[in-house]
Design an enzyme around this catalytic site. Structure first.
Site, short mmCIF file in Angstrom:
data_model
loop_
_atom_site.label_atom_id
_atom_site.label_comp_id
_atom_site.label_asym_id
_atom_site.label_seq_id
_atom_site.Cartn_x
_atom_site.Cartn_y
_atom_site.Cartn_z
CD GLU A 184 -3.17 -0.55 0.19
OE1 GLU A 184 -3.03 -0.86 -1.02
OE2 GLU A 184 -4.16 0.06 0.62
CB THR A 238 -5.77 10.53 -7.08
OG1 THR A 238 -6.47 9.54 -7.85
CG2 THR A 238 -5.24 9.90 -5.81
#
Lengths: 405, 405
Positions: A184, A238
């Site tokens: 991640e 984003t």
């Protein structure tokens, strides 16, 4: 040709060699450092020639739980098929193929160093000190990229669990989360609010990162909890979503959000769906900044509540909207209204699905034991793992059917 | 001569005429407004000529739970003796006397409008629409003023419960908290994190004020929880303590404190004392600003943890330090170390006590039924209340002994 990566350093120790049971009331603690005093792990042999794992979608943030709360959603997620491959150099892993929804296959790299599943798989191979076996991995994306449903975390979780299980499941849940975190951190930031629930299932509170402390929050077994997930055809910007976050927060907003997050946790543990929904809808810090960046989101939330949802917010960083209810049929009606609202208020096409809370997390769904080892001998030699495997296989039958439908 | 205050408007309705049972898993909701559509309450007659009530000390904030979490502490608090008094004008209340620890009797006003107990009593009389009965109130302070142990809230809670019970206990818990809030808002600010646990017992989360929503957080019955309360001879500079609060908070500190508050709630509900202590010690927003204003506090916290406490922080706005443990004897040792640290690091004398979590909240401890009504007839006419009264009386015997010792 698949790109390989050599996983094993000469002696890479596990972060935690003990493997606690996955208990719903257990706090998982794991030190991120690797103290030299720990016993080095002996390289395990593979118990299977092939395993297939599944990891569920996840909803992070849950309104006021920004960056530290998440939960898993049943029946939608990513699959990883992992096999012992003599054509892959020992200690290395190769990604053989990627397929699934949308254009994920085109967008994702087959270089394990640049792929969520690959990075997590390598991290687990390092922890297990794998030097003698080569692996090849096939990734089946059930989740669209950038939807706010923890797509990268699901791939990482499925891969981490697959590698761990093919070698007999020696690592702890904390280790697997750490491996997922390594993935991640390279693709979406160092946060575990997707990957921890993807691995552990249910609701998970990330209490701290150094050391990693996770608190599983069991939602009462006897209660139903459905998520209405409405995904618009819209790519959430984003950078803008991240830039929209405030750097400073007023004391009154802090106290408000803090009390709502605390109330959300209490509602989960007490099985109070109304309270959970109210808390979900209550964020005054992140959602008010991000919702305006998703066309129609404010109207969608309003429509969900009017249609009887207990609460509604943005799933992760969006653009998926998530609402909660206690009834599947009512969930479908709420979904219809939310889809309509996305069109009416945001001029966006959207699709809805109603999914239960996932209480299991990432798991094996099928496996092939090594040639010389029969089912009986496996059962005799390692009863616990065999039972677990059988349970998972049984579970996978219904799951595979559900996923195929 | 005692100052009286006329409580009754012509028709003052109750905020909520139903009286829900005090259930540990119930969320209490009460609208602060008084909608005209509600049925007006009929003025109740007193069931007793005298009642004596007790309300416990409370620890507010609990580290990261600033302004929305608090809990009650057994065996220390304030008493209110309330009697029907024909010498007091009907509908009015008089404070006959105030006595107790320290110089509280000298410092507190006997004017009910300027006294915590008086204000709460008047608020309850308003809610009950009392016009025909005069009351006199005697306040026995068991808590020092300005100690950070919810002294004003204990007086308000004891008075609110006394007035409600002398008239048969018609009001809900939410109503009593609202009455207590009216008092708190006049003496220490509109916050319920002391008065709600003082009335309800245990841990209470204040979820919102408009409408008032309280979540009781039951700590598992089978587990022990002791508070080590160390009160230094030091007057916390209230203005400075308030001025020390930051107006703006960074996102990372917000997320940290939020997750710790959520972890604290999970720890309470799961009976995880170690987790509770860790959360208690974890505040990065308020405690770091306030601790330096209390001489020796940082050293006291360190000493508590070194002596084996699970966690330590400032109780309310201080100056009392509070630590938690699961063992009374160990609590005493921790207390000794904390007292020593206050002297060594802050040059302050201090006293320590070890008290259990109070799981009951404000209650009657004794009562005298009205003259013409025998115990039997009371029991026949109102079995539930009589049983409750008997239970409280039995409880009060041990409590009175404990308090006197």
């Amino acid at each position: 040709m698949a790109v390989c990566y050599q996983s094993s350093f000469s002696t890479f120790p596990s972060t935690d060699l003990s493997k606690p049971n996955i208990s719903l009331s257990t706090n998982f603690r794991c030190n991120l450092s690797f103290p030299s005093s720990k016993t080095l792990i002996t390289e395990p042999e593979p118990l299977f020639t092939l395993v297939k794992s599944f990891a569920p979608a996840t909803v992070a943030n849950l309104g006021p739980g920004f960056d530290f709360l998440g939960c898993a959603v049943d029946g939608i997620g990513d699959f990883v098929t992992l096999r012992v491959d003599k054509d892959v150099h020992p200690g290395e892993i190769s990604i053989s193929d990627i397929h699934g929804v949308g254009n994920s296959a085109k967008k994702l790299s087959k270089n394990p160093l640049w792929n969520c599943a690959g990075i997590a798989a390598i991290a687990v191979m390092k922890m297990l000190n794998i030097r003698s076996v080569g692996l090849s991995l096939s990734l089946e994306k059930g989740l669209p990229l950038g939807s706010g449903l923890g797509s990268s975390a699901a791939s990482a979780a499925a891969a981490a669990v697959a590698v761990n299980e093919i070698f007999g499941g020696q690592l702890s849940v904390s280790d697997l989360v750490l491996a997922g975190l390594e993935s991640e951190s390279k693709v979406s930031g160092y946060h575990a609010d997707n990957v921890a629930p993807a691995i552990m299932g249910g609701f998970v509170l990330i209490r701290s990162y150094d050391p990693l402390e996770l608190i599983q929050l069991p939602f009462p077994e006897e209660k139903e909890l459905f998520f209405v997930l409405v995904n618009p055809e819209f790519e959430a910007p984003t950078k803008k979503m991240r830039a929209a976050l405030p750097t400073e927060i007023t004391m009154s907003h802090h106290v408000w959000n803090c009390s709502q997050a605390a109330a959300l946790v209490a509602s989960v543990l007490q099985g109070d769906l109304r309270g959970l929904g109210t808390a979900l809808s209550s964020d005054k810090i992140v959602e008010p900044r991000r919702a305006p960046l998703i066309p129609g989101m404010e109207g969608v939330k309003k429509a969900a509540i009017e249609a009887g949802a207990f609460g509604c917010t943005i799933s992760g960083a969006g653009p998926t909207a998530v609402a909660v209810t206690d009834d599947e049929e009512k969930g479908r009606d709420i979904g219809v209204r939310m889809v309509e609202a996305f069109m009416e208020d945001g001029n966006l096409k959207a699709s809805a699905m109603v999914k239960r809370l996932d209480r299991v997390g990432a798991r094996l769904v099928s496996s092939i034991p090594r040639g010389q080892m029969s089912s009986e001998s496996l059962f005799d030699s390692n009863t616990h793992k065999a039972i677990r495997q059988m349970t998972w296989c049984a579970y996978s039958l219904s799951l595979d059917v559900a996923m195929a439908s």
